[in-house]
Design an enzyme around this catalytic site. Structure first.
Site: not given
Ligand code: GLC
Ligand code: GLC
Length: 834
Positions: A499
């Site tokens: 993300d």
């Molecule tokens: C969190 C989110 C997942 C994402 C991951 C890496 O675990 O739930 O959707 O892929 O962060 O950013």
């Molecule tokens: C999501 C993910 C997290 C990430 C965030 C960024 O909520 O779970 O892992 O750091 O997005 O804003």
């Protein structure tokens, strides 16, 4: 309180754990209330849910932690973990709670047992023992709390007991922001020993909550300020200190529910009280009694009656345990390592149920307000859950696919109550569609039920444009193919699995979210850079794509299968031409066409995410890409607590990458140990036949293995957390964000399907382990498509991988796939490695 610290000398330092596993009862037994962080459990697994910490903090909700919050909780409070279901005892001026908090009077004895869907907290003070059992019975919309009070002293005792729950005014977001309205809306009714919460029931709602006890009471409170006192806290409520309820009646402000009872116990005598915190929905035309004001309590009374004796409670608890026996009987292993057995047979499967139910919505790190069900998250959760209750998995897959758009894109999240896509966050996360192919495939492999492909599934919840699930898979697959960049790799769009890699959506404006920001720079290109490409999505495509091809072949659609296969082959070629960095795979091309995750970069030279999927789909295998990549991961990402996400960590800010370098090095997506993608490397190591490394990485993050360093690790030693501080972090090894993580499903897959190698396939059950050479073998029981397979693995030559022979009921079978017999019988499978 007498508490014997358990300390261990490991790696030159003393370490500590705070409890122990009781494998017989399938409980984690916490021996001190002062754990390094609240250690929680989940109650309920259908519609009514509760979160409960080892000191009875937490809250309840019905289906949706945002839209139907039943009790109030204060996140990030000082002190931590405030709000819960509290029992207060005033024993002649000594005030205490069975779970220690919130009064925090030192107890003479304390224990918390977190089990499968229930928690038992026991406290003892001055010869009075209070044991509280909390659980949500099967098929029941309420939390049962059985309080057993025992006078263990030699003379009679008279003391006062107070219960306490604080109502949330239903919408958790509104509840903690809209005070100008909410302080004037709270409404309750009191009827005998039952306190009803009915805020907004007269107007827009057809649901209420109640808190009951199965005995006469000596008083009650329903107004928080009357009970606690405006300048007091949960730790010293005025009514409890005074030893008497005020019989307050909430009219606005903050409605609560507290029962008050004076109890006398002879020496050795026990008394059991049963409390129910329940939720009721009424048909609109039956909401009220004849006066049009008093709420219709028929359903509540029936619920209360269901658990109004200790015998009924015991039966409810036995029923809950029996359902877990059944669920955990589907896959059961006995290996040379009892920590593996503990994870596979109990805790990892338990966590998979929780992540299936709650996605990433409500934990002690997810507020229940921010996100509902995630498209990518929930699809992945299916992988670890599908064998437990395939029907529920099927329903969930259909709900998820219903939030897709006709072009294969999809909403990134949806609310569990409404099942509607969340427009605030929108879509265009480039990896999302591919996970649907994986979850549908996992469902078919588990069940053999191909009919899911014929289900009519809407787009954006609009049934008028419904198509079959097969069409949804097609648009998912081609969403990738139709959105390629200059190197023939998938466009990165808003983000991929990570993300925080936002190659089109970076912003330097304070407060702007990288995940929802649309960069005007790419306006002409439709909102996203047509240059930024994700190698991670490319390898996820080559990993998931073959499932789609196999499905088409099974349906006799050979032309479509060949066309899809050609796209996969082309992608593999493109990856090797443009995304192979010599020793590992690149991470991406940014919007300037520059490489990300390359030796040429100053920081962030290697990333974990694309590597495992590339290896498992044999990308560049003939050139030895798999071995080189695994060696590079070991060299650059491996640490004593797991694999970091990238290396070197970003120490500068790289706006062109989006959010990732906003995190300090070693945390979250910037070189934290993101356990979720450790699992992909564990799978890849096992796939490559390197059972030693696979097991090394597994044991570094599997909670049962890190129990003895709970002081460093901080979070619960029985479940995975999303992240552990990486080697660049000051708090290296410290866990955060426990419970709701894709690690639960993926590490279940890694250990059971890749290391132990018992893997459902379209045409049978593959048995192909990749284990430590020292193991003599192991046994597994697996229920699969109506039959039970008793599997024995023998490893006389002490190899890591390689099936020398496989027999089913004594008959030799070629290869390593046990064919489906479907006769409902038990079959003996014997595998000799060599
Ligand atoms: C969190 C989110 C997942 C994402 C991951 C890496 O675990 O739930 O959707 O892929 O962060 O950013
Ligand atoms: C999501 C993910 C997290 C990430 C965030 C960024 O909520 O779970 O892992 O750091 O997005 O804003």
């Amino acid at each position: 309180m007498i508490y014997v610290l358990k300390i261990y000398f490991l790696g030159g330092i003393w370490h500590m754990k705070f409890g122990h596993f009781d494998d017989q009862t399938r409980e984690y037994v916490i021996e001190t209330p002062k754990t390094p962080y609240p250690w929680i459990n989940y109650l309920g697994s259908e519609a009514f849910f509760g979160l409960i910490s080892n000191t009875a903090g937490g809250y309840c909700f019905y289906k949706d932690a945002r839209l139907r919050r039943i009790t109030r909780y204060r996140y990030n409070n000082v002190p931590i973990d405030m709000g819960g279901r509290y029992f207060y005892i005033n024993d002649n001026g000594t005030v205490w709670n069975p779970g220690w908090s919130p009064v925090k009077t030192e107890l003479d004895a304390y224990e918390c047992r977190h089990g499968m869907g229930y928690t038992i907290i026991t406290g003892k003070k001055n010869d009075l023992k209070a044991q509280v059992t909390f659980f949500v019975p099967n098929g029941y919309d309420g939390e049962v709390q059985q309080v057993v009070l025992t006078n263990e002293g030699s003379s009679a005792k008279t003391f006062k007991l107070f219960s306490f729950a604080e109502w949330c005014l239903w919408d958790a977001q509104d509840d903690c922001t809209n005070f100008q309205r909410n302080f004037s809306t709270g409404r309750v009714e009191v009827d005998g020993s039952v306190i009803y919460h009915k805020t907004e029931y007269r107007d827009r709602r057809n649901h209420y909550a109640f808190y009951s006890v199965n005995d006469a009471i000596d008083g009650y409170d329903t107004d928080r300020d009357s009970f606690i006192g405006l300048y007091n806290g949960f730790n010293n409520p005025e009514a409890v200190l005074a030893g008497k309820a005020t019989d307050s009646f909430a009219d606005g402000w903050s409605p609560i529910a507290s029962h008050y009872k004076e109890i006398t116990l002879a020496a050795g005598e026990s008394k059991t009280l049963i409390f129910v915190l329940g939720y009721v929905e009424m048909p609109v035309d039956q909401k009220f009694e004849a006066d049009g004001k008093t709420i219709n309590k028929v359903k509540a009374k029936a619920m209360i009656e269901k658990f109004d004796t200790p015998e009924k409670v015991a039966a409810g608890l036995a029923d809950l345990k029996a359902s877990w026996d059944k669920l955990l009987g589907i896959l059961n292993v006995t290996t040379p390592d009892d920590k593996v057995d503990r994870m596979v047979n109990i805790w990892n499967q338990y966590q998979c149920m929780v992540t299936f139910n709650l996605s990433r919505s409500a934990s002690y790190f997810e507020s229940g307000i921010g996100r509902g069900m995630g498209f990518r998250d929930s699809n992945q959760d299916i992988l670890g859950f599908v064998h437990q209750i395939p029907d529920r998995a099927k329903e969930r897959i259909i709900d998820i696919a219903s939030t897709q758009f006709p072009d294969g894109g999809c909403y990134h999240q949806y609310q569990p109550l409404t099942k509607k896509g969340n427009a605030d966050i929108g879509g265009d996360f480039s990896d999302d569609p591919l996970w649907l192919i994986l979850s549908v495939s996992a469902y078919i492999k588990e069940t053999g039920d191909w009919s899911i492909l014929d289900e009519m599934v809407p787009y954006d919840n609009d049934m008028s444009v419904a198509q079959t699930m097969l069409e949804h898979l097609k648009v998912s697959f081609y969403h990738i193919v139709n959105n390629l960049g200059p190197h023939g790799l998938p466009l990165a769009m808003r983000a991929d699995w990570n993300d925080c890699i936002n190659l089109s959506c970076y912003s330097d404006t304070p407060g702007e979210s990288f995940q929802t920001y649309t960069n005007p720079k790419f306006k002409a290109e439709g909102g996203y850079s047509k240059v930024a490409e994700s190698v991670m999505v490319a390898t996820l495509f080559t990993y998931t794509g073959p499932n789609y091809v196999a499905i088409l072949k099974h349906l006799g659609k050979d032309d479509e299968a060949a066309a899809a296969q050609a796209e996969i082959d082309k992608m593999k070629k493109n990856i090797m031409e443009s995304a192979w960095d010599g020793d590992w795979f690149l991470r991406a091309y940014d919007a300037n066409g520059e490489k990300m995750g390359s030796k040429e970069c100053e920081e962030g030279q290697i990333f974990i995410e694309p590597q495992g999927f590339a290896i498992m789909s044999d990308v560049g295998k003939e050139q030895g890409a798999d071995k080189k990549t695994l060696a590079a991961i070991d060299e650059r990402l491996n640490t004593e607590f797991g694999l970091v996400l990238n290396n070197p960590a970003f120490t500068k800010y790289y706006i062109q990458y989006g959010e990732i370098s906003t995190y300090p090095g070693g945390y979250k997506e910037n070189a934290g140990i993101f356990t979720h993608n450790n699992a992909w490397i564990i799978c890849a190591e096992a796939y490559a036949g390197r059972g030693e490394k696979a097991f090394e990485y597994y044991s570094k993050i599997a909670p049962a293995f890190t129990e003895e360093t709970s002081d460093i690790h901080k979070t619960e030693p029985y479940v995975y957390g999303q992240m552990i501080g990486g080697k660049d972090a000051q708090n290296f090894g410290q866990g955060k964000n426990s419970w709701l993580t894709g690690t639960a499903a993926w590490n279940m897959v890694a250990i059971s399907q890749y290391i132990l190698g018992v893997k459902p396939e379209f045409d049978g059950l593959r048995v192909d382990p990749s284990i430590p050479a020292a193991w003599d073998g192991f046994t597994a029981t697996r229920q699969f498509r109506g039959d039970t397979y008793e599997i024995t693995i023998k490893n006389p030559d002490h190899v890591n991988k390689g099936v020398k022979s496989l027999t089913v009921d004594g008959k030799a079978v070629d290869g390593c796939i046990v064919p489906v017999s479907g006769d409902g019988q038990t079959h003996k499978v014997e595998v000799v490695l060599g």
